[in-house]
Enzyme design. Structure first.
Site, PDB file in Angstrom:
ATOM      1  N   HIS A  65       8.313  -8.936   0.475  1.00  0.00           N
ATOM      2  CA  HIS A  65       8.878  -8.190  -0.658  1.00  0.00           C
ATOM      3  C   HIS A  65       8.199  -6.836  -0.826  1.00  0.00           C
ATOM      4  CE1 HIS A  65       5.266  -8.859  -3.082  1.00  0.00           C
ATOM      5  NE2 HIS A  65       5.265 -10.099  -2.618  1.00  0.00           N
ATOM      6  N   GLY A  66       8.882  -5.937  -1.521  1.00  0.00           N
ATOM      7  CA  GLY A  66       8.295  -4.643  -1.845  1.00  0.00           C
ATOM      8  C   GLY A  66       7.147  -4.773  -2.843  1.00  0.00           C
ATOM      9  N   GLN A  67       6.440  -3.672  -3.045  1.00  0.00           N
ATOM     10  CA  GLN A  67       5.277  -3.683  -3.944  1.00  0.00           C
ATOM     11  C   GLN A  67       5.645  -4.202  -5.330  1.00  0.00           C
ATOM     12  OE1 GLN A  67       3.784  -0.120  -5.987  1.00  0.00           O
ATOM     13  NE2 GLN A  67       1.875  -0.367  -4.839  1.00  0.00           N
ATOM     14  N   LEU A  81       4.287  -5.324  -9.419  1.00  0.00           N
ATOM     15  CA  LEU A  81       3.357  -4.827 -10.441  1.00  0.00           C
ATOM     16  C   LEU A  81       1.963  -5.394 -10.229  1.00  0.00           C
ATOM     17  CD1 LEU A  81       5.790  -5.169 -13.462  1.00  0.00           C
ATOM     18  CD2 LEU A  81       4.906  -3.006 -12.531  1.00  0.00           C
ATOM     19  N   ASP A  82       1.853  -6.629  -9.755  1.00  0.00           N
ATOM     20  CA  ASP A  82       0.536  -7.206  -9.452  1.00  0.00           C
ATOM     21  C   ASP A  82      -0.088  -6.554  -8.226  1.00  0.00           C
ATOM     22  OD1 ASP A  82       0.671  -8.876 -11.623  1.00  0.00           O
ATOM     23  OD2 ASP A  82       0.798 -10.743 -10.478  1.00  0.00           O
ATOM     24  N   ASN A  83       0.718  -6.266  -7.204  1.00  0.00           N
ATOM     25  CA  ASN A  83       0.191  -5.552  -6.039  1.00  0.00           C
ATOM     26  C   ASN A  83      -0.399  -4.210  -6.455  1.00  0.00           C
ATOM     27  OD1 ASN A  83       3.055  -6.592  -4.098  1.00  0.00           O
ATOM     28  ND2 ASN A  83       1.035  -7.533  -4.112  1.00  0.00           N
ATOM     29  N   SER A  91      -1.308 -12.726  -7.233  1.00  0.00           N
ATOM     30  CA  SER A  91      -0.065 -13.135  -7.896  1.00  0.00           C
ATOM     31  C   SER A  91       0.170 -14.626  -7.782  1.00  0.00           C
ATOM     32  CB  SER A  91       1.138 -12.394  -7.293  1.00  0.00           C
ATOM     33  OG  SER A  91       1.140 -11.057  -7.678  1.00  0.00           O
ATOM     34  N   ARG A 108      10.266 -10.834  -7.379  1.00  0.00           N
ATOM     35  CA  ARG A 108       9.954  -9.739  -6.462  1.00  0.00           C
ATOM     36  C   ARG A 108      10.646  -9.920  -5.105  1.00  0.00           C
ATOM     37  NH1 ARG A 108       5.559 -13.004  -7.444  1.00  0.00           N
ATOM     38  NH2 ARG A 108       4.180 -13.678  -5.726  1.00  0.00           N
ATOM     39  N   GLU A 142       5.456 -17.850  -2.802  1.00  0.00           N
ATOM     40  CA  GLU A 142       4.077 -17.531  -2.432  1.00  0.00           C
ATOM     41  C   GLU A 142       3.181 -18.739  -2.676  1.00  0.00           C
ATOM     42  OE1 GLU A 142       1.951 -16.356  -0.684  1.00  0.00           O
ATOM     43  OE2 GLU A 142       1.618 -14.290  -1.314  1.00  0.00           O
ATOM     44  N   TYR A 164      -2.151 -19.516  -6.198  1.00  0.00           N
ATOM     45  CA  TYR A 164      -3.559 -19.114  -6.181  1.00  0.00           C
ATOM     46  C   TYR A 164      -4.382 -19.766  -7.283  1.00  0.00           C
ATOM     47  CZ  TYR A 164      -3.877 -15.666  -2.436  1.00  0.00           C
ATOM     48  OH  TYR A 164      -3.948 -15.050  -1.206  1.00  0.00           O
ATOM     49  N   LYS A 205      -9.186  -8.452  -7.446  1.00  0.00           N
ATOM     50  CA  LYS A 205     -10.106  -8.892  -6.397  1.00  0.00           C
ATOM     51  C   LYS A 205     -11.568  -8.768  -6.838  1.00  0.00           C
ATOM     52  CE  LYS A 205      -6.515  -9.372  -3.623  1.00  0.00           C
ATOM     53  NZ  LYS A 205      -5.408  -8.786  -4.368  1.00  0.00           N
ATOM     54  N   HIS A 227       7.001 -13.874   1.009  1.00  0.00           N
ATOM     55  CA  HIS A 227       5.716 -13.397   0.481  1.00  0.00           C
ATOM     56  C   HIS A 227       4.660 -13.363   1.577  1.00  0.00           C
ATOM     57  CE1 HIS A 227       7.424 -13.964  -3.564  1.00  0.00           C
ATOM     58  NE2 HIS A 227       8.060 -14.958  -2.968  1.00  0.00           N
TER      59      HIS A 227
END
Length: 216
Positions: free
Chosen positions: A13-15, A17-19, A25, A64, A91, A94, A102, A161
């Site tokens: 997927h494209g960028q 808001l979390d990226n 995410s 996304r 995805e 996490y 990070k 993802h």
């Protein structure tokens, strides 16, 4: 380029808001940024330039990936194409890392532990999934739902993802747990696989998408 039948194009997927904020995410559901929309549109235009078209598309249940799929198909002039959605393509979860950036994660658990959770095949972040667990839900779905379409000669678009696609690449490229640590797909990065009538990969190509960084 003359496109073969039995083709699978995988796209991250494209960028999101979390990226943009460098957050984990997982199964959080952020939308695309303006840049992410542009990336998806450029990816679709690139596929069109190369002569790609599709018989059906698969994507995850997360926004996304769904928006990226729709934007790519619109650029291809295939907005009416059937799209199949499944949480099996989501995805990896996490767990407690989701929503943290990070640096925050490294401060809490240590940089080496966070690296292991991110890159290894078997390590499980607290409350989340390992890449192995992601593969355990994704690969059966691929075998049952996507591979038969490819054996039948279909051309398939799959938008998902970073980690779910890493699990699929591991399977398709027949690489080991150590090698998959080095596999990374940037946002809107694409790869095409071509198959024989038994579902075996016979060719693979990377599809380069050039995104202009307007901040430079």
């Amino acid at each position: 380029m003359r496109l073969l039948d039995r083709t699978l194009v995988i796209v991250r997927h494209g960028q999101s808001l979390d990226n943009e904020r460098d957050l984990f995410s997982g199964i959080r559901d952020p939308d695309l940024t303006a840049r992410g929309v542009e990336e998806a549109e450029i990816a679709g235009n690139r596929l069109r330039e190369l002569g790609f078209s599709f018989d059906l598309a698969f994507t995850s249940e997360l926004l996304r990936a769904r928006r990226t799929t729709n934007l790519i198909l619109s650029a291809l002039g295939q907005s009416a194409l059937g799209i199949r959605r499944s949480s099996a393509l989501n995805e990896r979860d996490y767990g407690e890392l989701a929503g943290l950036n990070k640096r925050e994660s490294q401060d809490r658990w240590g940089s080496e532990q966070v690296r292991i959770w991110r890159k290894s095949f078997d390590a499980v972040p607290p409350g989340g999934e390992s890449l192995a667990m992601t593969a355990d839900r994704l690969i059966p779905y691929y075998r049952d739902e996507i591979e038969p379409q490819l054996r039948d000669g279909k051309r398939v678009l799959l938008v998902a993802h970073g980690n779910s696609l890493r699990a699929l690449i591991m399977y398709l490229d027949q690489i080991g747990a150590d090698e998959v640590a080095e596999v990374h797909l940037a946002t809107a990065q694409m790869q095409a696989y071509h198959f024989d009538d038994q579902g075996k990969v016979i060719a693979k190509q990377s599809i380069i998408v050039k995104i202009t960084d307007k901040t430079e």
